[in-house]
Each structure stands twice: as C-alpha cells, then as structure tokens.
Motif scaffolding. Structure first.
Motif, mmCIF file in Angstrom:
data_model
loop_
_atom_site.group_PDB
_atom_site.id
_atom_site.type_symbol
_atom_site.label_atom_id
_atom_site.label_comp_id
_atom_site.label_asym_id
_atom_site.label_seq_id
_atom_site.Cartn_x
_atom_site.Cartn_y
_atom_site.Cartn_z
ATOM 1 N N ASN A 1 4.323 19.486 17.618
ATOM 2 C CA ASN A 1 4.484 19.497 17.873
ATOM 3 C C ASN A 1 4.042 20.562 19.456
ATOM 4 O O ASN A 1 4.562 21.520 19.466
ATOM 5 N N VAL A 2 5.125 20.384 20.470
ATOM 6 C CA VAL A 2 5.107 20.383 21.940
ATOM 7 C C VAL A 2 6.577 20.607 22.350
ATOM 8 O O VAL A 2 7.358 19.611 21.960
ATOM 9 N N TYR A 3 7.503 21.820 22.874
ATOM 10 C CA TYR A 3 8.469 22.268 22.871
ATOM 11 C C TYR A 3 7.832 21.784 24.938
ATOM 12 O O TYR A 3 7.786 22.474 24.904
ATOM 13 N N VAL A 4 9.049 21.549 25.485
ATOM 14 C CA VAL A 4 9.169 21.532 26.611
ATOM 15 C C VAL A 4 10.152 21.945 27.049
ATOM 16 O O VAL A 4 11.680 21.247 26.893
ATOM 17 N N THR A 5 10.612 22.781 28.863
ATOM 18 C CA THR A 5 11.836 23.510 29.155
ATOM 19 C C THR A 5 11.362 23.426 30.429
ATOM 20 O O THR A 5 9.654 23.517 30.796
ATOM 21 N N HIS A 6 12.173 23.466 31.433
ATOM 22 C CA HIS A 6 11.598 23.773 32.420
ATOM 23 C C HIS A 6 11.603 25.435 32.556
ATOM 24 O O HIS A 6 10.752 25.914 33.519
ATOM 25 N N GLY A 7 12.758 26.045 31.828
ATOM 26 C CA GLY A 7 12.480 27.514 32.265
ATOM 27 C C GLY A 7 13.322 28.201 31.986
ATOM 28 O O GLY A 7 13.713 29.938 31.841
ATOM 29 N N HIS A 8 14.233 28.079 32.899
ATOM 30 C CA HIS A 8 15.529 28.864 34.102
ATOM 31 C C HIS A 8 16.399 29.033 33.201
ATOM 32 O O HIS A 8 16.658 30.773 33.344
ATOM 33 N N LEU A 9 16.411 28.869 32.090
ATOM 34 C CA LEU A 9 17.625 29.065 30.874
ATOM 35 C C LEU A 9 16.937 30.123 30.038
ATOM 36 O O LEU A 9 17.456 31.005 29.075
ATOM 37 N N VAL B 1 9.937 36.313 27.009
ATOM 38 C CA VAL B 1 9.824 36.894 25.969
ATOM 39 C C VAL B 1 11.132 36.225 24.753
ATOM 40 O O VAL B 1 11.185 35.341 24.124
ATOM 41 N N SER B 2 12.060 35.558 25.474
ATOM 42 C CA SER B 2 13.400 34.652 25.667
ATOM 43 C C SER B 2 12.406 33.281 25.272
ATOM 44 O O SER B 2 13.080 32.213 23.972
ATOM 45 N N LEU B 3 11.175 33.114 26.305
ATOM 46 C CA LEU B 3 10.711 31.557 25.467
ATOM 47 C C LEU B 3 10.474 32.264 24.324
ATOM 48 O O LEU B 3 9.765 30.421 23.526
ATOM 49 N N THR B 4 9.315 33.139 24.207
ATOM 50 C CA THR B 4 8.628 33.158 23.138
ATOM 51 C C THR B 4 9.133 32.709 21.638
ATOM 52 O O THR B 4 8.539 31.825 20.788
ATOM 53 N N TYR B 5 10.525 33.481 21.872
ATOM 54 C CA TYR B 5 11.030 33.307 20.501
ATOM 55 C C TYR B 5 11.858 31.611 20.385
ATOM 56 O O TYR B 5 11.639 31.519 19.309
ATOM 57 N N ARG B 6 12.041 30.874 21.488
ATOM 58 C CA ARG B 6 13.010 29.591 21.053
ATOM 59 C C ARG B 6 11.195 28.688 20.714
ATOM 60 O O ARG B 6 11.610 28.267 19.552
ATOM 61 N N ALA B 7 10.673 28.978 20.961
ATOM 62 C CA ALA B 7 9.033 28.508 20.640
ATOM 63 C C ALA B 7 9.099 28.789 19.214
ATOM 64 O O ALA B 7 8.601 27.722 18.550
ATOM 65 N N GLU B 8 9.017 29.991 18.451
ATOM 66 C CA GLU B 8 9.100 30.294 17.270
ATOM 67 C C GLU B 8 10.016 29.773 16.569
ATOM 68 O O GLU B 8 10.103 28.571 15.512
ATOM 69 N N GLU B 9 11.525 29.308 17.040
ATOM 70 C CA GLU B 9 12.618 29.126 16.236
ATOM 71 C C GLU B 9 12.150 27.855 16.255
ATOM 72 O O GLU B 9 12.376 26.496 14.796
ATOM 73 N N VAL B 10 11.660 26.462 17.312
ATOM 74 C CA VAL B 10 11.764 25.097 16.991
ATOM 75 C C VAL B 10 10.145 24.692 16.192
ATOM 76 O O VAL B 10 9.833 23.422 16.447
#
Length: 169
Positions: free
Chosen positions: A73-81, A89-98
């Motif tokens: 699984n590859v997760y792609v986002t811009h990062g501003h959100l 930290v927030s991005l690592t949480y989201r990565a774990e969620e998905v």
C-alpha cells in the motif's frame, strides 16, 4: 515495482512532462504529490496519479489516495492537511490508519525520506522551487520484497547522492 514520485511543480508543464517522459517506460506508476497548479487535462499530467495541494484550486484531484499493488500500500497526500512543515506526527498516524508501507507527500519543498514504525516516508522535494538545497528534485522508488530503495535526481536526471537511501521492509 518502480515509482516516479514528483511534487510541487507549481505551474510548470513542459518541465514536468520532460521528467515524466524521461522515466515513463521504466516505471509502474507516476505519482504527483500536489501543487501542480495545472488543470487535469494538461498534457503534462497524462498518466499521473495526482493529489490536490494547497495551491491547486479545482476539484479535479482527490485530497489523498491509496494505491495498492499486490499486498503493498502506497499512501499519497500533499501534506498540508497534516501540517508537515511543523511535524510528521499527524502524517505518521494517518499512514498507520490506512496500513501504508510507503507514504509520498510534498508541501514543504524539502527533499527527504525517513522510516517510522516500519513505514517509509518520502518527500521528493520540489521540481520548481526547492528549499534547503539548490537542486530541483524528484525521486525514483524501487520497491522490492525486502527493501525500498530511493534514488533522488535533479531535474536534469543527475543523482543527488547525499539523499539516496535504502530501507528494509
């Protein structure tokens, strides 16, 4: 699997197309992490998987997506959100969620990669407006059974050796 990862091209069409065309035949997917500032039908975006960045003012692109190849699984986002200019930290949480194994993001214009909790994160930098270095960069990611190898290149296709990394899966 081999991925071409780009971000933050900010209105450049010809330059973006030139980089994509240089690698199109050797990669399995092309990922743009947002702030293309181009309409969806721009010829430079042909065949690209792209997300909306904070400077993309249409509804043509999703905020994020998950690309699954086999069981990878590859997760792609811009990062501003996820406020990536302040913390990951927030991005690592989201990565774990998905359930991501690889996360591609942009926004900061800083070429970097790191591994957290077994997940590899890569920001290819900016093709147009780099920060913290002079090279306008993008990344090739080679995903193998036991490792992820990241090769960063400048806009002319020369390797940026101090950014190269290999992470164990």
């Amino acid at each position: 699997m081999k991925l071409l990862i780009l971000s933050d091209s900010h209105g450049w069409s010809d330059e973006l197309k030139a980089v994509a065309d240089k690698h199109r035949q050797e990669v399995d997917a092309i990922i743009h992490c947002g702030d293309s500032e181009l309409p969806r039908d721009d010829r430079a975006l042909e065949g690209m998987n792209i997300v909306r960045g904070n400077c993309d003012f249409g509804v043509d692109f999703p905020e994020d997506f998950i690309k699954t190849v086999g069981d990878f699984n590859v997760y792609v986002t811009h990062g501003h959100l996820y406020n990536v200019k302040m913390s990951y930290v927030s991005l690592t949480y989201r990565a774990e969620e998905v359930g991501a194994q690889l996360v591609c993001f942009g926004h900061s214009h800083v070429a970097t990669s790191f591994q957290e909790n077994g997940i590899v994160f890569v920001n290819p930098g900016s093709l147009r407006l780099p920060r913290n270095r002079k090279e306008q960069t993008y990344c090739l990611a080679y995903v193998r059974d036991d490792q992820i190898e990241l090769t960063f290149l400048d806009r002319d296709g020369h390797e940026v050796t101090d950014l190269q990394r290999t992470y164990l899966r």
